[in-house]
Enzyme design. Structure first.
Site, PDB file in Angstrom:
ATOM      1  N   HIS A   1      20.884  49.108  17.722  1.00 23.33           N
ATOM      2  CA  HIS A   1      20.442  50.369  18.333  1.00 23.33           C
ATOM      3  C   HIS A   1      20.970  50.503  19.763  1.00 23.33           C
ATOM      4  CE1 HIS A   1      17.545  48.346  20.963  1.00 23.33           C
ATOM      5  NE2 HIS A   1      17.271  47.567  19.928  1.00 23.33           N
ATOM      6  N   GLY A   2      21.082  51.735  20.213  1.00 26.09           N
ATOM      7  CA  GLY A   2      21.460  51.986  21.600  1.00 26.09           C
ATOM      8  C   GLY A   2      20.391  51.454  22.556  1.00 26.09           C
ATOM      9  N   GLU A   3      20.724  51.432  23.833  1.00 18.38           N
ATOM     10  CA  GLU A   3      19.794  50.929  24.855  1.00 18.38           C
ATOM     11  C   GLU A   3      18.448  51.653  24.759  1.00 18.38           C
ATOM     12  OE1 GLU A   3      20.666  50.312  29.424  1.00 18.38           O
ATOM     13  OE2 GLU A   3      19.930  52.341  29.062  1.00 18.38           O
TER      14      GLU A   3
ATOM     15  N   ARG B   1      13.937  53.460  17.753  1.00 18.01           N
ATOM     16  CA  ARG B   1      15.198  53.247  18.464  1.00 18.01           C
ATOM     17  C   ARG B   1      16.351  52.980  17.496  1.00 18.01           C
ATOM     18  NH1 ARG B   1      11.768  48.834  19.399  1.00 18.01           N
ATOM     19  NH2 ARG B   1      12.640  46.726  19.254  1.00 18.01           N
TER      20      ARG B   1
ATOM     21  N   GLU C   1      13.111  44.472  14.589  1.00 14.77           N
ATOM     22  CA  GLU C   1      13.440  43.421  15.546  1.00 14.77           C
ATOM     23  C   GLU C   1      12.501  42.226  15.336  1.00 14.77           C
ATOM     24  OE1 GLU C   1      15.153  41.518  17.147  1.00 14.77           O
ATOM     25  OE2 GLU C   1      15.755  42.595  18.949  1.00 14.77           O
TER      26      GLU C   1
ATOM     27  N   HIS D   1       9.595  39.808  16.109  1.00  9.03           N
ATOM     28  CA  HIS D   1       8.322  40.034  16.790  1.00  9.03           C
ATOM     29  C   HIS D   1       8.187  39.016  17.921  1.00  9.03           C
ATOM     30  CE1 HIS D   1       4.121  40.598  17.629  1.00  9.03           C
ATOM     31  NE2 HIS D   1       4.049  41.590  16.754  1.00  9.03           N
TER      32      HIS D   1
ATOM     33  N   HIS E   1      18.617  45.824  14.737  1.00  4.95           N
ATOM     34  CA  HIS E   1      18.274  45.209  16.023  1.00  4.95           C
ATOM     35  C   HIS E   1      19.030  43.899  16.203  1.00  4.95           C
ATOM     36  CE1 HIS E   1      14.784  47.997  16.200  1.00  4.95           C
ATOM     37  NE2 HIS E   1      14.898  47.892  14.889  1.00  4.95           N
TER      38      HIS E   1
END
Length: 262
Positions: A13-15, A64, A91, A93, A186
């Site tokens: 994902h982007g920032e 995101r 992502e 945890h 992620h």
């Protein structure tokens, strides 16, 4: 050289806004920053410029990654592509670290301990408190998960154990069918799959930095073995990043330096 049978494209994902704020994010559903929105758009432009036509896409339950997926597909003029969302691509945890400032956490616990939590293969951070506002049990999106499935903290090893069943059940059949697959996810859920595909060791995988919003392309043979690529950046042997090589290197370095106390 073997003829490519399928194509697999990853994009982290982007920032996110918490990347900007330098806070541990994990499963907290933080939105993209302005820069992140631009990175997602750029990822799609790179796909289009490379002539990649996506046939099916996968992403996580976190906005995101979902927005990165949608914006990239829209930017590539491929917004019609079917997208499957799954918590298994979330992502890692980060347990009790979620929401904490990364540099403050280093000052409190020491750089060595935080590095172990961030980059050890099998040592998870302390679990999230049951009454934390960031506990995933409070979110409707996870209502169907059993208590055993709902993590309170994860190591990279735990993340791999969560991601790989979905890889086998959902993504592999699409690749076997010869499709071009896009996975917008992620850093750690992508690491999980790359470890398997690239044969990266437990020690080396933790040091692999995946830059944000940068497509990583694999050509696979009929047995789903990745085909060698001359422009792969070590420790990768098979994947190639789309875009400016120097910018990609700088982006990866920026991720690595997030806990440095200057």
């Amino acid at each position: 050289m073997a003829t490519p049978h399928a194509t697999l494209v990853f994009s982290r994902h982007g920032e996110s806004q918490w990347n900007v704020d330098n806070r541990f994010t994990g499963w907290v559903d933080v939105d993209l920053s302005e820069k992140g929105l631009g990175e997602a758009k750029s990822a799609g432009e790179l796909l289009k410029a490379d002539g990649i036509t996506v046939e099916v896409a996968f992403t996580s339950f976190l906005k995101r990654a979902i927005k990165t997926c949608n914006i990239a597909l829209e930017s590539a003029d491929q917004l019609h592509v079917p997208v499957t969302k799954t918590w298994r691509l979330n992502e890692r945890h980060y347990g009790g670290l979620q929401g904490l400032d990364k540099k403050e956490t280093v000052k409190k616990h020491g750089a060595e301990q935080v590095l172990v939590w961030r980059r050890s293969f099998d040592t998870p951070p302390p679990p999230i408190d049951d009454d934390s506002e960031y506990h995933p049990k409070r979110e409707a999106k996870y209502a169907k998960l059993t208590p055993a499935e709902l993590p309170t903290t994860e190591s990279l090893k735990d993340t791999i154990a969560r991601v790989m069943p979905f890889w086998e059940e959902a993504i592999v059949p699409e690749l076997k069918a010869g499709k071009t697959v896009f996975v917008a996810a992620h850093g750690n859920s992508i690491r999980a799959i790359l470890k398997f595909m690239e044969g990266i060791s437990d020690d080396d995988i933790t040091g692999l930095e995946v830059p944000t919003g940068t497509p990583l392309v694999y050509q696979l043979d009929a047995h789903l073995k990745p085909l060698p690529c001359e422009v792969a950046v070590a420790p990768l042997k098979f994947g190639r990043y789309l875009g400016d090589a120097e910018k990609i290197k700088a982006a990866a370095e920026a991720v690595k330096n997030q806990t440095k106390v200057g």
